[in-house]
Every structure is written in C-alpha cells, then in structure tokens.
Design an enzyme around this catalytic site. Structure first.
Site, PDB file in Angstrom:
ATOM      1  N   ASP A  52       0.523  -1.338  -0.026  1.00 14.87           N
ATOM      2  CA  ASP A  52      -0.117   0.147   0.107  1.00 14.87           C
ATOM      3  C   ASP A  52       0.840   1.483  -0.245  1.00 14.87           C
ATOM      4  OD1 ASP A  52      -1.479  -2.234   1.014  1.00 14.87           O
ATOM      5  OD2 ASP A  52      -2.305  -1.150   2.625  1.00 14.87           O
ATOM      6  N   GLU A 234     -10.295  -2.578   4.596  1.00 16.52           N
ATOM      7  CA  GLU A 234      -9.326  -1.911   4.726  1.00 16.52           C
ATOM      8  C   GLU A 234      -8.947  -0.498   4.284  1.00 16.52           C
ATOM      9  OE1 GLU A 234      -6.473  -5.810   4.911  1.00 16.52           O
ATOM     10  OE2 GLU A 234      -6.724  -4.950   2.950  1.00 16.52           O
TER      11      GLU A 234
HETATM   12  C1  FRU Z   1      -3.797  -3.679   2.699  1.00 21.50           C
HETATM   13  C2  FRU Z   1      -2.963  -4.139   3.989  1.00 21.50           C
HETATM   14  C3  FRU Z   1      -3.493  -3.135   5.065  1.00 21.50           C
HETATM   15  C4  FRU Z   1      -2.389  -3.522   6.290  1.00 21.50           C
HETATM   16  C5  FRU Z   1      -1.259  -3.464   5.272  1.00 21.50           C
HETATM   17  C6  FRU Z   1      -0.111  -4.465   5.725  1.00 21.50           C
HETATM   18  O1  FRU Z   1      -3.200  -4.056   1.771  1.00 21.50           O
HETATM   19  O2  FRU Z   1      -3.616  -5.285   4.202  1.00 21.50           O
HETATM   20  O3  FRU Z   1      -4.675  -3.502   5.999  1.00 21.50           O
HETATM   21  O4  FRU Z   1      -2.203  -2.227   6.908  1.00 21.50           O
HETATM   22  O5  FRU Z   1      -1.781  -3.995   3.840  1.00 21.50           O
HETATM   23  O6  FRU Z   1       0.981  -4.534   4.941  1.00 21.50           O
END
Ligand code: FRU
Length: 533
Positions: A52, A234
């Site tokens: 992300d 998320e």
């Molecule tokens: C989304 C996610 C988030 C988390 C991160 C962990 O892709 O799963 O929810 O904070 O990636 O790397």
C-alpha cells in the site's frame, strides 16, 4: 569504428539485454530500472517488496509517498514505511526507510498530515511538524491467538519527513477488542476545528476525533450493512470535495475490500455522502442508486467501484494539497492480494498506479466519483503519433508505434454490436486486449493470453469487465500502457480498469481491432511517453 570496440559494444549490449530479460541486476550498481517487466512511468521500489501507499502528504513543495515495504525480501514480511518524494507527481526520488518496526510491532498502513497550528506540540523552530498516523501490528500478539494486536500510533518529523520520532505514549488508539483494526487516515475537519480519523474495523469503518493528534475519542461507525462485504475492509479515506459548477460540498468515503472485488480479489469501493463532524451519512440520491443497483445484481449487493480492474488496491488521497477543495489526488497499489507475492518480477515486487485526480459530479445517477490522470503526466508526452484508422472487421490495424510507454485517447460513436479496442502482441504470439464490448455494454481487459500466467491460477482465469456507466452512444477511453500494465479511464472518468500483465517477451506491436463496421471514430490521439527513471 575499430573492430575491437565494436566487439566490446556488441558484448555489452548482449550482456545488458540478457540482464534485462532475466531480471538480473549487478549487486554493485543496484537496480537499473531496465529489468524485465519494470514499469517506466509508474513508481516502483528499487528492490524488494512493496504494498500500500501510505502517508501521502504535500509539504514544502514536495509530494511525499511512503509505502508498505519489506526491505529483506520480495514477499511480504515485517512492514516498514519506505519513502520517496516528487516535485511533479511524475518523477520520484527514493529516500531511506522512514519508519521501521520495533518491539511494539510492524508498521502497517496509515496517513500523514501537516500540523500547521502545532496542535500536537511537536513543532521545532516554529516550523509545522509532519505527523504520521499508522497501525502497530504486533506479530507476537497475533501468534498468541489474541485479537487486540492492532492499535494506532503516531510519529513526527521536523525535517521534511527525512527522519521520524515515534511518540513516547503510543499507542494513541488502543485496540477495543476488534481483530482487524487498522489503516488510520487522518484529516483536519476545519468546520468543526478537529482532527478526524477514519479506520477500518473488520466489516465497517470507525470515526475518531482529536484536538491534538494524541488523545482520540470514538465518534461513530459506518458501513456494516452498506456496500460490498465479500472480504475484510481496509485502508479507508474520507475527504470533502466541492462539486464542480454547483459549489455544493460532498464527502467521499473510500473503502478497500479484500477479497470481494468486482472481478475477484482486492478492490476499492466508494460512498458519497455528508460528514457533519460526528457521523457519515449516505447522500440520499447516492443511496437510492445503490438500492437500484442492488435490485439488479443477482447477489443483491450494490457497490460503487473506484476501479473494476484487478490491480488498484488500498488507494487513498494526498493530504494538504494547496488547492484541494474541488479535487483530490489519489494513488493505489497496482496489484492484488490474490497473486501479489508471486508475480514474475525478480528484483522488486509491484508498482503504484499513476496519480489520478478525483472529482465529484452530479449525474443522472446522483453524485458520482470521476477520475482522470493528473495533468502533470502530459509533460511526458512525446510528439503525437499520427494514425489514420482504416481497420475493418477481421483486419486489425498496426498503429506503427511501440506499446511500451504509450498514451491513447479514443472517442467513438458505437454501433450496438461487436467489440473494438487495442491488441498488444509480441513475436511469441502472446496478446493482451483492451476495449469496449457493445454486446456486453462493458469495457473489457483480457489478459488470459498475455504471456506468463502459470505463477497463479487466480491471475487470469477470465476476462475483466466494467459496465459502461455513461449514458448514450459515445464511448471514450483514455489509456496508458507501461511495459507490464494498462490503466484505462473511460466514460469521461466514471469507469476505470487497471490491470497488470507479464508477457514473456516485451510487447512490440499494438493494433486497433473492430468486429463490426458501424462505428465512427471521433477522436484519436496517440502519444509515446518518456520514461521517468
Ligand atoms: C492492505 C493491508 C492493510 C495493512 C497492510 C499490511 O493491503 O492489508 O490493511 O495495513 O496491508 O501491509
């Protein structure tokens, strides 16, 4: 030229092409950005794993991009915040890792703000601090079977994001007993003189308020029975935008979901409504449209998708842009948890989408989100490539230009049947097709014969479709191809498809195809684009 020089040159070229093909990079020189599949227009980390985008904030003439990063492997692991900055949203400078995991856990996704009024007290020498708000993910807690292993924490920087100090009293939002409790996005709510945090809590989002970024109080939740719920929620985002023309303000709530996307796996949905400082409420017309869609959908689920492609996830918008009332700038992770960790790139894994400008406009369906590539990308355009389309059904036409880094704008008055679009190919007979299917009334992206597929059976089992959302016979498509990806923005910005592909040899040809006669091309612009690295 001397024969020996020629020979050396020949050997050097052979070596470099071999390196490129195999994704090998000289350990002494680091990445070349010429590795096989390496995007030339998109941000990708020099080496190793990225997911992300995080903490996107504009400060002191720099666009900051932090990102979920694992510096020791090309698969996901203990998360850090990697860091890059840009002056123009186009070219990126890599900076050292900004925030590293510690005894409290991994550093999961989150956001960053400029604390202009020093509400946090973190300012130094009269300069506003940057404050990052992220999730601590405690892997030990998770292993032990506890459910409270994610909490929200902050860190600050007094040197333009170069170095960060974690706040001594972290976490600032302890876990209330919810297993998935993460990805805080913080905004300044000027109407109510407060900071607002939106975070993902399993199957809904929760809102918190603070005066100083340190003490937070729960406000409300949204989403339990709204939108798509095929997976965990998320990476939310919440922001106001002024509707072009009317001056009215609407609030946009972005929520990523994994799995449960429209074409499988990870995707991002959006809601439009109002936020009064306490609660988010759906706009009545937006809600009515959701209800209408739900009736049409066999599963009874209605969601509005930022992107129908499979490779645009966890995207959020930049904070603190100088003029952000009428638009926001968004960037997503150009991959999908269905296969992200096994895509066939050797030295690094995954890229971000291109930055996109988001606006809200009134339509016959009520207020909708519209997107476009940011204007800055135009600076990469080379001279326009002239083509006169003479293709006929069964006779696709070679555009005579490389599809490696290419922008195409196409406007067509459609016939009611058949499909048309662009087909990328190489000498191995691998093809990728993108276009519009009038029978299905949908845009499509077909990577089912695009080359390397067997790394994951979830990668290309079928063609991806996005419904045409713009009324009328006009079909417009804005496409950007970049070595191993396509971003399609269609319907004046209402509909998008972002997909990656991995031909075993670069695509060298792009052809325009159509299945039926009855279509009139009203606009076609083709621009080769200059790489950013
Ligand atoms: C989304 C996610 C988030 C988390 C991160 C962990 O892709 O799963 O929810 O904070 O990636 O790397």
């Amino acid at each position: 030229m001397h024969i020996q020089k020629l020979l050396t040159l020949f050997l050097a070229i052979t070596f470099l092409t071999t390196c490129k093909k195999e994704g090998i990079t000289d350990a002494n020189t680091g990445p070349t950005y010429q590795e096989q599949h390496r995007p030339q227009l998109h941000f990708s980390p020099p080496t190793q794993w990225m997911n992300d985008p995080n903490g996107m904030v504009f400060f002191d003439d720099e666009y900051h991009l932090f990102y979920q990063y694992y510096p020791d492997s090309t698969v996901w692991g203990p998360m850090h915040w990697g860091h890059a900055v840009s002056k123009d949203l186009t070219h990126w400078e890599h900076l050292p890792i900004a925030i590293a995991p510690d005894e409290k856990g991994y550093i999961f996704s989150g956001s960053a703000v400029v604390d202009w009024d020093n509400t946090s007290g973190f300012s130094k020498d009269g300069e506003p601090p940057l404050v990052a708000i992220f999730t601590y993910h405690d892997p030990e807690g998770e292993k032990s079977g506890a459910i409270d292993f994610q909490s929200q924490a902050i860190a600050y920087s007094n040197d333009r994001g170069r170095t960060w100090t974690k706040y001594e009293n972290n976490p600032v939002v302890p876990n209330p007993g919810i297993r998935d409790f993460r990805d805080p996005k913080v905004i300044w709510d000027a109407d109510n003189d407060q900071w607002v945090m939106v975070l993902a809590a399993q199957d809904q989002v929760m809102f918190y308020t603070s005066k100083d970024l340190k003490a937070w109080r729960y406000l409300s939740q949204f989403g339990k029975n709204r939108g798509a719920h095929g997976g965990v929620w998320e990476c939310p985002d919440l922001f106001p935008v002024t509707i072009s023309g009317t001056g009215a303000r609407k609030w946009v709530l972005l929520v990523s979901i994994n799995p449960g996307g429209p074409n499988g796996g990870s995707a991002t949905q959006y809601f439009i409504g109002d936020f009064d400082g306490l609660r988010f409420r759906l706009d009545p017309e937006f809600g009515a449209e959701m209800a209408r869609q739900a009736k049409k959908d066999s599963t009874g689920v209605a969601a509005s998708w930022v992107d129908y492609g499979r490779d645009n996830y966890a995207g959020v918008t930049w904070s603190d842009l100088p003029q952000e009332d009428a638009s926001r700038i968004f960037m997503g992770w150009m991959s999908n948890w269905d296969y992200a960790q096994v895509v066939p790139t050797a030295l690094w894994r995954s890229a971000m989408t291109l930055p996109r400008q988001f606006q809200v406009k009134e339509t016959a369906m009520g207020p909708r989100l519209f997107q476009n590539f940011v204007e800055e990308l135009r600076t990469l355009r080379g001279e326009q490539h002239e083509v006169d389309i003479t293709a006929s059904p069964g006779n696709p036409q070679d555009l005579g230009v490389s599809p490696q880094q290419l922008e195409i704008i196409l406007e067509v008055a459609t016939s009611n049947t058949g499909s048309f679009g662009f087909e990328l190919s190489n000498s191995k007979g691998e093809v990728y097709r993108v276009g519009y299917d009038a029978d299905a009334k949908a845009y499509f992206s077909d990577r089912t014969k695009s080359g390397k597929l067997d790394f994951s059976e979830k990668f290309a089992p079928s063609i991806h479709y996005a419904p045409k959302q713009l009324e009328g016979v006009l079909v417009n498509m804005h496409l950007i191809f970049d070595v191993s990806s396509v971003e399609l923005i269609a319907d004046d910005g209402l509909t998008a498809i972002t997909d990656v592909f991995f031909p075993s040899e670069d695509f060298t040809m792009i052809r325009f195809f159509k299945e039926e006669e009855g279509m009139g091309i009203q606009r076609l612009e083709v621009y080769p684009l200059e790489g950013i690295w």
